[in-house]
Scaffold this motif. Structure first.
Motif: not given
Lengths: 352, 190
Positions: A257-266
């Motif tokens: 999730a972190e590598k895919a950037g889940v937290g970079m937006g809603p």
């Protein structure tokens, strides 16, 4: 990195047993629906990748037979994974990133009805210590559910609510196998299948397939009015022996999730490959999702679980909602192995 | 797409290095386990599918049917339901003859079958009349050294009361006495 998008998708109507069709007859219409939707000629794909498992239908090299459906003559660039189709999509995405392809056809299918699926899945375990004991997929899931409940990650009541919500949500999914659910109280009064799991906690056994068309950059814009761009994709594995792991958590999902950037937006929508109700809160926690995210609006694997396809279908369900303009950003999760061992996370976005 | 440079194969790719057993060599206080057996058995309900069902029902009635590719017009036997060249469903069924032509053959001098066949025997690829892809079959009633390209064959079937939904309904193929098919007419199949 090259911009790569899902530009077309198709699924079969998922059923308990597609008993009149062989595997190529099952998947051919699905592949061709996706190809037609994309507007790309069926001989014009730069790369083709599929996911399936010979163990399910008991057919050696079954994927070779289904290659008949992709017009593989003159010879094409083609690959196969003995994994969920989400990993076939990952391989195609990598192929496009290398510049070796601009377009790719990805498909996967599972015909579980010919065999005894929970026992077939026991063959995933190591042949020395675990496989000789014939542990079924439901046994392993129940062990995980037990510790998840003991640790306060979930409860039998919450699990029943997840089952009820998922299958009722599937009423609007034309491909789903189970499209309604008894009330939560009735679910909780039913008998255990493998305590603490009841029948409603488990995904159904399903025959079905899925196909996806990927394209890079302008090619995607040319063939799709609102491409579902893959903004991040990563996969990670936890240990193979389930006794090496804390089953209440899924660290591999967190890293992916972190590598895919889940937290970079809603995250407006998340399609999670939770084949058992108790896995949904474990996956949600690992992805860092809160209550603002709509989870499994398609019904998820609890409504239809074609092996080798259910993970790729998670990407498709998010992509479809981006294509239609319903959402702009969503997350898809796919899993392989027992008790959430190997996990893939993808972030999909629409433009404008 | 970018052009890819030719890949150089690493040295020794096809050689088998000696197995390093040093890790287990240090175990001296127990006898090493050489072999374990983990029996596994699964029973599957096989689904032939629509196309193969039609083929197997026909062969039960001493008929051979193929299916035509809508794009290339080639006729496939036994049909799988989809054309491997166009990827399209082969919906048109075609009634084929019961005779065929040798397009390749080999004389088998090794007993692979556990005395099921007397050696030497002849395996052949046989182009059934009306089809475009040869099927595999056994050739008998002719000396092995006399089998050749273009030889015309008839199918020899089991007795009517033994007929089932099985390719084994054809026991073998034997010369039908017709003149050879010229090699030029078989160019697409050899």
């Amino acid at each position: 990195m090259r911009d790569v998008a899902i530009i077309a998708t198709a699924q079969s109507k998922h059923v308990r047993a597609a008993s009149t069709l062989n595997e190529v007859e099952l998947i051919q219409p699905v592949i061709h629906e996706a190809i037609e939707q994309s507007g790309i000629g069926r001989h014009d794909f730069d790369f083709t990748c599929s996911g399936s498992s010979d163990y399910l239908a008991g057919q050696p090299f079954s994927f070779v037979m289904t290659l008949d459906a992709v017009a593989a003559w003159p010879p094409i660039a083609e690959s196969h994974v003995e994994m969920d189709g989400a990993w076939a999509l990952y391989e195609a995405w990598v192929k496009i990133q290398t510049g070796q392809a601009d377009t790719a056809l990805v498909y996967s299918y599972g015909k579980s009805s010919p065999g005894d699926l929970p026992r077939v899945l026991s063959r995933m375990m190591d042949p020395y210590y675990e496989a000789p004991l014939w542990p079924t997929s439901i046994d392993f899931a129940a062990l995980q559910a037990r510790v998840a409940i003991a640790d306060g990650v979930t409860s039998e009541a919450q699990m029943a609510e997840i089952a009820n919500r998922s299958r009722n949500a599937a009423a609007s999914n034309p491909f789903a196998q189970l499209t309604s659910s008894p009330e939560v109280a009735d679910l909780l009064s039913s008998e255990y299948l493998a305590e603490p799991l009841r029948k409603h906690d488990c995904a159904p056994i399903t025959d079905g397939g899925v196909a996806v068309i990927l394209a890079a950059g302008d090619k995607a814009r040319e063939h799709c009015t609102r491409p579902a761009w893959i903004r991040g994709i990563d996969h990670r594995a936890d240990g193979h022996h389930i006794n090496f792991r804390n089953l209440c958590v899924a660290p591999s999902i967190g890293i992916a999730a972190e590598k895919a950037g889940v937290g970079m937006g809603p995250v407006e929508v998340a399609e999670l490959h939770a084949c058992f109700t108790h896995q949904e809160p474990i996956i949600k926690a690992a992805l860092g999702l809160d209550e603002s995210t709509v989870v499994n609006p398609s019904g998820g694997p609890l409504a239809a679980n074609p092996m080798m396809a259910a993970g790729l279908i998670r990407l498709v369900e998010v992509a479809n909602r981006i294509h239609s303009g319903e959402v702009s950003r969503g997350v898809a999760h796919a899993t392989g192995g027992h008790a959430l061992q190997h996990n893939l996370v993808a972030v999909l976005e629409g433009e404008g | 797409m970018s052009d890819s440079a030719p890949i150089e194969l690493p040295e020794g790719l096809w050689s088998q290095p000696a197995v390093d057993t040093s890790a287990v060599d240090s175990i001296t206080d127990v006898e090493s386990v050489q072999l374990i057996t983990t029996p596994a058995k699964f029973v599957y309900d096989y689904t032939p599918g629509v196309a193969r069902t039609r083929f197997l029902r026909a062969i039960e009635q001493k008929r051979l049917v193929g299916q035509r590719c809508p794009e290339t017009q080639k006729v496939y036997i036994p049909p799988a339901g989809v054309s491997p060249v166009s990827g399209l469903p082969t919906l048109e069924e075609v009634e084929l003859g019961l005779d065929g032509t040798v397009v390749s053959y080999c004389i088998v001098n090794l007993d692979f079958t556990g005395n099921a066949q007397e050696i030497p025997y002849v395996s052949a690829l046989i182009l059934v009349d009306g089809s475009d892809i040869p099927i595999y079959g056994l050739v008998r009633e002719i000396a092995p050294e006399d089998v050749h390209f273009g030889l015309r064959l008839k199918s020899v079937w089991v007795e009517p009361e033994e007929m089932t939904t099985s390719f084994e309904n054809i026991k073998w193929w034997a010369p039908n006495g017709e003149p050879d098919v010229p090699k030029s007419e078989l160019a697409d199949y050899v």
